[in-house]
Design an enzyme around this catalytic site. Structure first.
Site, PDB file in Angstrom:
ATOM      1  N   SER A  86     -14.745   7.548  47.845  1.00 45.70           N
ATOM      2  CA  SER A  86     -14.006   6.598  48.658  1.00 45.70           C
ATOM      3  C   SER A  86     -13.557   5.512  47.697  1.00 45.70           C
ATOM      4  O   SER A  86     -14.385   4.798  47.122  1.00 45.70           O
ATOM      5  CB  SER A  86     -14.896   6.014  49.764  1.00 45.70           C
ATOM      6  N   SER A  87     -12.253   5.410  47.490  1.00 43.65           N
ATOM      7  CA  SER A  87     -11.725   4.553  46.438  1.00 43.65           C
ATOM      8  C   SER A  87     -12.008   3.076  46.707  1.00 43.65           C
ATOM      9  O   SER A  87     -12.300   2.666  47.832  1.00 43.65           O
ATOM     10  CB  SER A  87     -10.215   4.756  46.296  1.00 43.65           C
ATOM     11  N   MET A  88     -11.885   2.285  45.662  1.00 41.08           N
ATOM     12  CA  MET A  88     -12.044   0.841  45.765  1.00 41.08           C
ATOM     13  C   MET A  88     -10.995   0.294  46.740  1.00 41.08           C
ATOM     14  O   MET A  88      -9.794   0.526  46.555  1.00 41.08           O
ATOM     15  CB  MET A  88     -11.870   0.211  44.380  1.00 41.08           C
TER      16      MET A  88
END
Length: 381
Positions: A86-88
Site C-alpha cells: 500500500s503506497s505512501m
C-alpha cells in the site's frame, strides 16, 4: 485514535492533499485494505499481537509492504523481495494530482495491489463502474475485490498483464500505473486515444521519475517529474538477491584508475537520470566505511549478474581505484555517460521529455527532435 481523519490531518499539515481529494482520504478507511501482517519502516507489525501499533502505521503517511516474493513460500534465509504494498499516501496523492482525473471520467489502473488507490479513484470519479483496476496476481485481485466491496466502493477488478491493458473495456480517459515500467506500452496509448497516462518510469539504474503523457493522434508526449520509488513490473522483472549473488569472481577482476570521483553523480538526480538512459539494465549501491574515514565504495551491478564494478572513494585523493569484472566494463560505461551529460551542459531532468509512438519511445532534450535515447517497439514488447 488512529483513523482516516488523522491521516487527513497529517497529509494536510504536509501540504500533500490536492484540491478535490480530501474527501476520499477522509471517507475511505485504509484499514479495510490491509492484511493483518504488514511491514512498516523495516518492521513487521501484526494486528493480532500489536493492534495499536498496526493501526498507527496504517494511518500514518507510510508505505506498507503487504507481500514478498510474489506470495510464494521460500526456504528460511532466502532473499525477501517486496512485491506488493500500500503506497505512501503522499505519493498516491501526488500521482492523482498529476493524473488530473475529473468526475465521470473512465480510468484504467494497472497494479491493483490492495485496492486502496482504486478506492480513492472510485470515490473521486464518482461514477459506478468508471474505474477498472488490473493486477497480474490472482490472489491480490481476489483480495482487492473483497476490500473494495467491504468499503462499499464500486470498481471492476480484473486479473491480467498490466502492459497489455484491458482493450475490451477501452477507451479510457486516464491510465495510471502503480508500478515502475522501463517503457510505456503502446497498448496504453491505443486504449486512451485522447487521454492522459501517469506511470513511474525508468530502468534499473534510475527509476525515480513519473512520466506524465498526453495522448493525441496515436502518439503520447510529455515529461518527467517527482522522485517516486515503486516496485518493478513483474513482466520482465530482473532478478534481485543478496550482494554475494552479484559480486563474484573477485579474484579475476581487473583494476584501473580514474580521476572522476566515485561520488560525483551519487545523489545527483539529474546526472543519474541521464546515466540511467545508457545503463537501464544495471543498478548501483553506495556503501560507506563504518568508521570516521569518509571512505566509501560505489558499486554497479549488471541485472544479469555477469558483470560488476566497484569504485573506491578516498577523501582528498587525486584519483581512485576501479575494480571491474565481466564482459561489460560497467564503471567505464557509467563514466562515459556522465561525461556526455557534462558535455551537454549538465542538463536538469525537467528539460527532458518522452514521446511514445507505434515505433517505440524516445527520450529527448529540450525538443522532440533532439533525441538522446531511443528504444524501438521490439525492445519495449
Amino acid at each position: 485514535m488512529s483513523s482516516p481523519e488523522l491521516l487527513l490531518e497529517i497529509l494536510t499539515a504536509r501540504g500533500s492533499v490536492p484540491e478535490g481529494w480530501a474527501d476520499a482520504v477522509r471517507s475511505v478507511p485504509r484499514e479495510l485494505f490491509l492484511p493483518d501482517l504488514i511491514e512498516a519502516e523495516g518492521r513487521l507489525i501484526s494486528r493480532g499481537e500489536s493492534p495499536d501499533a498496526w493501526l498507527a502505521a496504517v494511518y500514518d503517511d507510510l508505505p506498507l509492504i503487504t507481500q514478498v516474493n510474489d506470495g510464494r513460500s521460500l526456504p528460511e534465509g532466502a532473499y525477501q523481495l517486496p512485491t506488493a504494498s500500500s503506497s505512501m499516501p503522499t505519493v498516491m496523492l501526488e500521482m492523482l494530482d498529476l493524473l488530473a482525473v475529473q468526475k465521470g471520467q473512465r480510468v484504467l489502473e494497472l497494479g491493483a495491489a490492495t485496492g486502496y488507490n482504486a478506492a480513492w479513484l472510485a470515490h473521486g470519479v464518482g461514477s459506478s463502474g468508471a474505474v477498472t483496476t488490473l493486477d497480474i496476481d490472482p490472489v491480490l485481485v481476489e483480495q482487492a475485490a473483497k476490500n473494495l466491496t467491504a468499503a462499499g466502493l464500486a470498481a471492476r477488478v480484473v486479473c491480467g498483464l498490466g502492459e497489455a491493458g484491458l482493450p475490451e473495456a477501452a477507451p479510457y480517459d486516464r491510465v495510471i500505473a502503480t508500478y515502475t515500467v522501463p517503457a510505456i506500452p503502446y497498448a496504453w496509448i491505443e486504449q486512451a486515444p485522447a487521454g492522459r497516462i501517469v506511470a513511474p518510469w525508468g530502468g534499473s539504474f534510475f527509476s525515480h521519475s513519473f512520466a506524465v503523457l498526453d495522448v493525441a493522434d496515436g502518439e503520447a508526449h510529455g515529461g518527467f517529474t517527482g522522485y517516486p520509488a515503486f516496485m518493478r513490473s513483474r513482466h520482465g522483472r530482473p532478478d534481485r538477491g543478496y550482494l554475494v549473488d552479484f559480486l563474484h569472481h573477485r579474484d579475476k577482476a581487473v583494476t584501473s584508475r580514474t580521476v572522476l570521483s566515485p561520488l560525483a553523480f551519487d545523489g545527483d538526480g539529474d546526472a543519474l537520470f541521464f546515466i540511467g538512459l545508457d545503463l537501464p539494465d544495471a543498478w548501483y549501491l553506495r556503501a560507506d566505511a563504518d568508521d570516521d574515514s569518509g571512505e566509501a565504495t560505489f558499486s554497479i551491478f549488471a541485472d544479469d549478474r555477469t558483470s560488476w564494478a566497484a569504485a573506491d572513494y578516498v577523501p582528498d585523493a587525486d584519483d581512485y581505484v576501479i575494480t571491474q569484472y565481466g564482459p561489460r566494463s560497467l564503471w567505464d560505461e557509467a563514466e562515459r555517460s556522465y561525461r556526455t551529460w557534462e558535455r551537454r551542459g549538465r542538463p536538469e531532468r525537467d528539460r527532458a521529455g518522452l514521446s511514445v509512438t507505434p515505433d517505440g519511445q524516445n527520450v529527448w532534450l529540450d525538443a522532440p527532435e533532439n533525441v538522446v535515447f531511443r528504444q524501438s517497439s521490439q525492445d519495449t514488447s
